[in-house]
Design a protein around this motif. Sequence first.
Motif, PDB file in Angstrom:
ATOM      1  N   GLU A  12      44.198  34.870  40.845  1.00  0.00           N
ATOM      2  CA  GLU A  12      42.989  35.636  40.613  1.00  0.00           C
ATOM      3  C   GLU A  12      42.339  35.067  39.167  1.00  0.00           C
ATOM      4  O   GLU A  12      43.178  35.275  38.299  1.00  0.00           O
ATOM      5  N   SER A  13      41.165  34.954  39.270  1.00  0.00           N
ATOM      6  CA  SER A  13      40.508  34.853  37.854  1.00  0.00           C
ATOM      7  C   SER A  13      39.660  35.950  37.493  1.00  0.00           C
ATOM      8  O   SER A  13      39.023  36.585  38.195  1.00  0.00           O
ATOM      9  N   ALA A  26      33.523  46.872  31.722  1.00  0.00           N
ATOM     10  CA  ALA A  26      33.151  45.897  33.007  1.00  0.00           C
ATOM     11  C   ALA A  26      34.428  45.445  33.513  1.00  0.00           C
ATOM     12  O   ALA A  26      35.374  45.213  32.648  1.00  0.00           O
ATOM     13  N   HIS A  27      34.719  44.984  34.713  1.00  0.00           N
ATOM     14  CA  HIS A  27      35.723  44.259  35.207  1.00  0.00           C
ATOM     15  C   HIS A  27      35.072  43.394  36.070  1.00  0.00           C
ATOM     16  O   HIS A  27      34.627  43.908  37.222  1.00  0.00           O
ATOM     17  N   GLU A  28      35.325  41.980  36.072  1.00  0.00           N
ATOM     18  CA  GLU A  28      34.988  41.243  37.207  1.00  0.00           C
ATOM     19  C   GLU A  28      36.150  40.363  37.458  1.00  0.00           C
ATOM     20  O   GLU A  28      37.160  39.985  36.714  1.00  0.00           O
ATOM     21  N   HIS A  51      40.446  28.212  38.029  1.00  0.00           N
ATOM     22  CA  HIS A  51      40.254  28.851  37.081  1.00  0.00           C
ATOM     23  C   HIS A  51      39.390  28.354  35.926  1.00  0.00           C
ATOM     24  O   HIS A  51      38.468  28.902  35.443  1.00  0.00           O
ATOM     25  N   VAL A  52      39.611  27.011  35.797  1.00  0.00           N
ATOM     26  CA  VAL A  52      38.701  26.380  34.750  1.00  0.00           C
ATOM     27  C   VAL A  52      37.109  26.369  35.122  1.00  0.00           C
ATOM     28  O   VAL A  52      36.527  26.739  34.338  1.00  0.00           O
ATOM     29  N   LEU A  58      32.723  34.303  34.419  1.00  0.00           N
ATOM     30  CA  LEU A  58      33.402  35.713  34.555  1.00  0.00           C
ATOM     31  C   LEU A  58      33.319  36.286  33.273  1.00  0.00           C
ATOM     32  O   LEU A  58      32.785  37.506  33.150  1.00  0.00           O
ATOM     33  N   VAL A  59      33.746  35.591  32.332  1.00  0.00           N
ATOM     34  CA  VAL A  59      33.510  36.524  30.690  1.00  0.00           C
ATOM     35  C   VAL A  59      32.110  36.726  30.570  1.00  0.00           C
ATOM     36  O   VAL A  59      31.746  37.890  30.335  1.00  0.00           O
TER      37      VAL A  59
END
Length: 339
Positions: A12-13, A26-28, A51-52, A58-59
């Motif tokens: 999970e990313s 916030a949470h993504e 993830h890369v 997402l950030v």
Amino acid sequence: MRVLAIESSCDESAAAVLDEGAGLLAHELYSQIELHRAYGGVVPELASRDHVRRLLPLVETALARAATRPEDLDGIAYTAGPGLMGALLTGAALASSLAYAWRLPAIGVHHLEGHLLAPLLESDPPPFPHVALLVSGGHTQLIEVAAIGSYRLLGETRDDAAGEAFDKTAKLLGLPYPGGPQLAALATRGTHGALSFPRPMLERPGLEFSFSGLKTAVLHAVRAGELTERRRADIARAVEEAIVDTLAAKAMRALDYTGLTTLVVSGGVGANRALRARLETSAGAHGARVYYPRVEFCTDNAAMIAVAGLARLRAGQHAGLGIEARAQWPLDSLPPLAA
Ligand code: KG4
Ligand code: ZN
């Protein structure tokens, strides 16, 4: 104090922004389940590469949703372990780079401390001290939590984790990865008592678990006759009952042993409805109360990493400029919170 958190320990990313006063802003999350499904499990190199691709967007989304600029942040938390080394490094490298560029302190968070503290995100958080039942894909532990940062391992699994037992038996039933939720869904169509699998370690004293024998028992049941839809559902039901019975009995034993009356359940398997219902009943009969994170914060997420990171940054702890990542990391080796 406001922190940005990044999670990338497995498949999970995720990114989240948590403010000490205003709460979770916030949470993504992006789940790689589809990516790994064809292989029947997580492929570490594919996880790292994905993830890369996913983390930075997402950030950006989390910061935008939280109406937060880099200068509004007081620190960056990232999962530093335990987990897949390559996957951990992607989040750790990103978090450390952003912290360096934005001149913020960074803190490497223990993934399991994140799971343990996830219920603190709820409006009715658990009091301390409490017993935590941590049930994820990689861990099954009973922990005495005196305070944030103060953890004593009471017992753990000798072999497979509860989530692993769900996933492996689900695979034997031909269910796609990750099997836990699929097996739980199939179990609702099974008949209680149609089959019964051993409850490992239940008759022995102590707070240890063992789930590896369940695979063999299920394999025998699968091969014993025609695998009709009804039989598959009955097997799934019996697997779930064996795991739930064992977890509930040992959790109650841990409450007795510590004399505590608060139980916290966290980790992916904590999303299991049968487990939640059973613990509710057992704890009630024990004069104890159970607390859970909401279902989406049982499985991996960055909000829980933000909770742990914020607590540690608040206590003045932070990582240096180095990138921290550890595949293995005993929870009780964490420094206490009080400076
Ligand atoms: O905590 P988590 O998301 O990742 C780890 O840190 O391991 O836990 C994932 C595990 C998987 O084994 C998954 O099958 C299991 O949690 N799981 C469930 C359910 N939802 C997730 N197991 C049983 N019933 C569920 N509803
Ligand atoms: Zn986890």
